[in-house]
Scaffold this active site. Sequence first.
Site, PDB file in Angstrom:
ATOM      1  N   GLU A   1       0.886  -1.167   0.000  1.00  0.00           N
ATOM      2  CA  GLU A   1       0.000   0.000   0.000  1.00  0.00           C
ATOM      3  C   GLU A   1       0.915   1.206   0.000  1.00  0.00           C
ATOM      4  O   GLU A   1       1.597   1.494   0.990  1.00  0.00           O
ATOM      5  CB  GLU A   1      -0.910  -0.040   1.237  1.00  0.00           C
ATOM      6  CG  GLU A   1      -2.166   0.812   1.061  1.00  0.00           C
ATOM      7  CD  GLU A   1      -1.928   2.273   1.354  1.00  0.00           C
ATOM      8  OE1 GLU A   1      -1.811   3.039   0.368  1.00  0.00           O
ATOM      9  OE2 GLU A   1      -1.866   2.650   2.518  1.00  0.00           O
TER      10      GLU A   1
ATOM     11  N   CYS B   1      -1.506   9.171   2.613  1.00  0.00           N
ATOM     12  CA  CYS B   1      -1.412   8.638   1.250  1.00  0.00           C
ATOM     13  C   CYS B   1      -2.621   9.027   0.411  1.00  0.00           C
ATOM     14  O   CYS B   1      -2.522   9.199  -0.806  1.00  0.00           O
ATOM     15  CB  CYS B   1      -1.250   7.120   1.270  1.00  0.00           C
ATOM     16  SG  CYS B   1      -2.587   6.241   2.124  1.00  0.00           S
TER      17      CYS B   1
END
Length: 485
Positions: A251, A285
Amino acid sequence: MHLLDPKLWTGSVFSGGWTSAREDAPVVEPATGEELGRAGVAGPEEIARACAAAAAAQREWAATSFEERAAVLRRAGRLFEEHGAEIQEWIVREAGSIPPKAGFEVHVAAQECYEAAMLTSQPLGDILPTAKRRLSLARRVPAGVVGVIAPFNFPLILGIRSVAPALALGNAVVFKPDPRTAVCGGMSIARVMEEAGLPEGVLHVLPGGAEAGAALVADPHVRVISFTGSTAAGRKVGEVAACHLKRAHLELGGNSALIVLEDADLEAAVSAAAWGSFLHQGQICMTTGRHLVHASLAEEYAALLSAKAEAMPVGNPLTEQVALGPIIDAGQLAKVHALVTASVDAGARLDAGGTYQDLFYRPTVLSRVPTAAPAFAQEVFGPVAPIVSFRDDPEAAALAAASEYGLSLGILTADPMRGMELAEHIPTGIVHINDQTVDDEAVAPFGGVGASGTGARFGGAAANIEAFTETRWITMQSGIERYPF
């Protein structure tokens, strides 16, 4: 009882019980520079010992009943709730988070444990058709030892979301949190699991740097790697994992677009946009990194967002009521400012911010941004909102899709179906119609495509079972098969 008493972890790492580390490093409060304590820092030798110990403990843990594993995780969830205020303060001080963000992390951490507890009783296989007179099964079994590497920005969530389901499914875990958030992102999980009754040796928490991370990825006892971090680091993790024939769930970074269509409620859109770009100083993110605004709204949108940014208080989140705290360290601040400066030099208009004092960077708005400008084309990981205008839906889709990243997407419109149709043309792992780009729930699959990672590897029963188990084919028949020779 203080869950995170520094006397318990100073100079140590949690490796199946507290042990001395090769060295220790200061735990620093970025808002003040104050040293809050010292935590052990692991190197390759400590990683190797922890992986071997985890492998030795894993089989007995996997053999425990699902009820016993569920009970440990339920207790862990309750402990996160009972000690929430203490853990929140560490997130505020160590990660530079504002209190609501820290509270959200603790809430999600508890939910991750409760959802993981339910994983233990999920069906873990299928009965398969077979051409022979026998029983044929596909059964999910624990992977073995899972290596988890988590970053500093949402340190508690991004660690526990892998640690809890991996443990629930019968794995042992060796967890390397970022040393900049060793306490709130590492020791808090170790202490909760210890108090919850997790058997010794099943979880090892070892803060460390890149050298420790590389050792964890390569260790022969580790079968699965769960990595959250930058795309550059993730590529290296994936490469090493592939060389060692192990799965890596990655991720990674993002440069998520927020599309504001001409029919959107402008005031509400600006509120969502500010949250998406400035929450936790943009160090997320999923942060809204690109604001794509219809040309008819772009100038007014920039003016309203700039006014909001100018009014947002920035300061120490422990002692002041602020909207933004500090950037995590001087290196990250220098990167953010360099991208802003280079973008202005490339032709972007600086409407708000672009200044800092110590580690406090003002929320920044850039308008009329060339698409090649660094703050638009790259992941900034700071409180920066670059604005680009578009004329119609196809141009908006083309701008949004013109990125190597594909994590999250927000579309703001009075016509949700139009938003859904537009989203079909933009490859991302997450889409929010009439919301900004930042969100997370323990029950939802999470992950990106392209340079943002290897898909939805976290969240929800299906994704977690896929991530942290292997599939074994098993057959059973009443007698021994006779063969021609």
